[in-house]
Design an enzyme around this catalytic site. Sequence first.
Site, PDB file in Angstrom:
ATOM      1  CB  CYS A 240      -0.958  13.863 -25.079  1.00 25.54           C
ATOM      2  SG  CYS A 240      -1.199  14.256 -23.216  1.00 25.54           S
TER       3      CYS A 240
ATOM      4  CD  GLU B 154      -2.223   0.111  17.574  1.00 25.17           C
ATOM      5  OE1 GLU B 154      -2.982   0.798  16.829  1.00 25.17           O
ATOM      6  OE2 GLU B 154      -1.566   0.643  18.708  1.00 25.17           O
TER       7      GLU B 154
ATOM      8  CD  GLN C 273      -2.762  -1.243   2.552  1.00 24.09           C
ATOM      9  OE1 GLN C 273      -2.215  -1.545   3.765  1.00 24.09           O
ATOM     10  NE2 GLN C 273      -3.858  -0.584   2.794  1.00 24.09           N
TER      11      GLN C 273
ATOM     12  CG  HIS D  83      -2.750   2.634  -2.257  1.00 23.83           C
ATOM     13  ND1 HIS D  83      -2.621   2.408  -0.872  1.00 23.83           N
ATOM     14  CD2 HIS D  83      -3.986   2.296  -2.644  1.00 23.83           C
ATOM     15  CE1 HIS D  83      -3.618   2.047  -0.469  1.00 23.83           C
ATOM     16  NE2 HIS D  83      -4.321   1.727  -1.445  1.00 23.83           N
TER      17      HIS D  83
ATOM     18  CB  SER E  14      -4.433   0.624  10.001  1.00 20.10           C
ATOM     19  OG  SER E  14      -5.059   0.865   8.500  1.00 20.10           O
TER      20      SER E  14
ATOM     21  CB  VAL F  27       3.411   5.996  -2.707  1.00 19.44           C
ATOM     22  CG1 VAL F  27       1.737   5.957  -2.737  1.00 19.44           C
ATOM     23  CG2 VAL F  27       3.527   7.044  -1.529  1.00 19.44           C
ATOM     24  CG  ASP F  28       8.136   3.714   0.786  1.00 14.24           C
ATOM     25  OD1 ASP F  28       8.522   2.346   0.532  1.00 14.24           O
ATOM     26  OD2 ASP F  28       7.337   3.659   2.022  1.00 14.24           O
TER      27      ASP F  28
END
Length: 232
Positions: A136, A200, A88, A106, A174, A90-91
């Site tokens: 374009c 967690e 997930q 993502h 999460s 983006v790095d």
Amino acid sequence: MKRLVILTGAGISAESGLGTFREKDGLWTRYDLNDVATPRGFARNPGLVLDFYNARRANARAACPNAAHVALAELEAFWPGEMLIVTQNVDDLHERAGSQSILHIHGGLEGALCAACDHRWPAPAEMRLADACPACGHAPARPDIVWFGEYPYHMQQIEAALLRADLFVAIGTSGTVYPAAGFAEIAARTGADCLELNAEASAVAPDFDEVRLGPASRIVPEWVAELRAALG
């Protein structure tokens, strides 16, 4: 041979200095997500959006892979079957650690996208309003990031891998962002074992057969070492 799918979230990169959405006083807390992480926000104020992602790109480029990223790259090298990392994030820390089989659900900070023709190309360190699409000529270009309200990338390929998986592992997520939050449920349909490794317990922890808690830089290398020992 075991087929392994690993989902990684912001928690795996947090120890590299890249904050999560929910981190107190982090980069995200200084912006309204509607302004910087939606197509409407980009249409309204593209300069603000580009500045935000330029800062995120600079942060990501200054960060280094941590022990969890490195352990997953090592796992890919000795794993005897299929292995896919779905991130997930983006790095590009997985890539810089040495992992190769990666899908960015993502998108990524290192890419630019034309909002007019969908052409993609490598993003410069700083994207500017005058930057035009090389295919374009449309300007401004946007970061190649999946924003809120947009459909994640590679979903057909990911769902097929989940349905074939013998083992599904979620790391640093999460469990609140769909469709990724439903991946364990999909994998379990065809009998995959499901393991969560997290700081967690996530919102979907009951969907997993086992949950191990602790910092990713510790528990991911420990788990990888267990797999190596089990494989002999």
